[in-house]
Write a protein that holds these residues in place. Structure first.
Motif: not given
Lengths: 266, 266
Positions: A37, A161, B35, B37-38, B162, B247, B250-251
């Protein structure tokens, strides 16, 4: 967004951007093309960039068998044909690195250069028989443990993550079904058994090998062996990184890849 | 990996995982479904997760016109039909949040709950005429500047990839061609002009609004207005985050989404 057809097996790929030196990105086992990505759009500003989902993974077909590294490499050639790419820099992580090396041996005319990130050959020789048996008996627990050791301490602390993501990939049956694991692990030329130790000397393209200092899945020694055996290859050992440089330190990874592309142009 | 057909416009989507409450993820303007992804694989372990590339973006068709939020929302319904999803939680960021709200107004029976991340309505009212004109005159410079202010200082420092990524997205013509920008910006119901200020009271589904404290693109006030106007909506203002919570953190974003899903089950 497209499929290449390799003798009836549909291999998913996406091509972004145009111009420059084409780059083909090959992902690790159990993941899929999304893992690039942070590279894909970065480089697609100036280069044609292709990401592949390997057979058995993600959006590609998942046949009952046919998971030798040779088959995977022939899929990559089929993708390049479909994407109308004559020659490319091949960036491969883990099993993706194996495919890249295999492609360079089988079809050197398609390869401009190789970036082999956290990979190896004849991996099963370094794995105790009990561990291989445990993996087949209890894939999920063993794979979880493998991944714990494949991500750096800093990554676990600062980017939790990432471990979560690489664990999720293999638990989603539609991304990586159990039969793909079973077939690949038994294949005499599959991800663990494929052995080109005596052929590494025949890889004759500019090659950068990248190793993560904290990668217990394909340790530095396995990558150093590749760099020592491939004529003229360079080795970069990256601190505070495990198996997934592209995710663990995306900006640094992009700088490293950018430098390699520049070195080819010189 | 599939396309929904909405009156001849092909809208790309991917569906991962199965079971649980279905979740549909709607990305911001100029980006694409990657975007998430996570989020995608994290939640696909237990939920059917769908990501869409909006028309004009990524792997979807890019017609000459038709970029009202109403058209976009009808694409989302078409994707849900194609993916055989009756009702879903809709998670939308920026223009994706607008589509989510619009879908809830037009087709409330398809919506279980809304997560509106860094969004707004009637955005053009808050933008000086000169800035809008500058954007049309020099899209690239203005958009670059907009994005600089849409990512937090911490993100710029710790995750420089990012800002690089969100800038790259809009510079890749095959991802987001110029005519999509031109058409959307002029559309009386496009991303800047779409105005549901007087209809927010009619959104009658559990709603969480998420704002990034450092987001200059859709500032906290714009999101607070949504939360204040949608009956029962909650507002989370996230520190050290800009426009891209998914992004930038993410977590934490996944924990927030997970909590929202749990609250729906109660």
């Amino acid at each position: 967004m497209s499929y290449a057809d390799n003798k009836g097996v549909k291999v998913y790929y996406e091509s972004w951007g145009s111009g420059g030196v084409p780059i083909v990105f090959l992902h690790p086992w159990s993941t899929n093309g999304y893992i690039w990505y942070f590279q894909l759009y970065h480089f697609a500003r100036n280069n044609t960039c292709v990401v592949v989902d390997h057979r058995g993974h993600g959006r590609s077909d998942k046949p009952a068998s046919g998971y030798s590294i040779q088959e995977h490499a022939s899929d990559v050639a089929a993708v390049m044909d479909a994407a109308k790419i004559d020659k490319a820099v091949i960036v491969g992580n883990s099993i993706g690195g194996m495919m890249a090396m295999q492609l360079c041996l089988a079809r050197p005319e398609r390869v401009l250069g190789l970036v082999i990130q956290s990979s190896g050959t004849a991996l099963s020789e370094g794995i105790p028989k009990e561990v291989m048996e445990a993996m087949i008996r209890d894939r999920d627990a063993t794979f979880n443990q493998l991944l714990e050791g494949a991500v750096s301490e800093r990554t676990k602390r600062e980017r939790p993550e990432i471990l979560d993501l690489v664990k999720a990939y293999f638990m989603i049956e539609s991304n990586w079904p159990r039969h793909v694991f079973d077939s690949a692990i038994k294949d005499p030329n599959g991800v663990f058994n494929w052995n080109i130790k005596n052929r590494l000397k025949d890889i004759k393209r500019p090659t950068l090998v990248i190793a993560g200092e904290e990668d217990n899945a394909t340790p530095v020694a396995a990558n150093k062996f590749l760099a020592d055996s491939i004529p003229g290859a360079k080795l970069n050992v990256i601190k505070e990184v495990g198996h997934f440089y592209q995710l663990e330190q995306p900006a640094a990874c992009n700088a490293t890849l950018g430098e390699f592309l520049k070195s080819l142009a010189r």
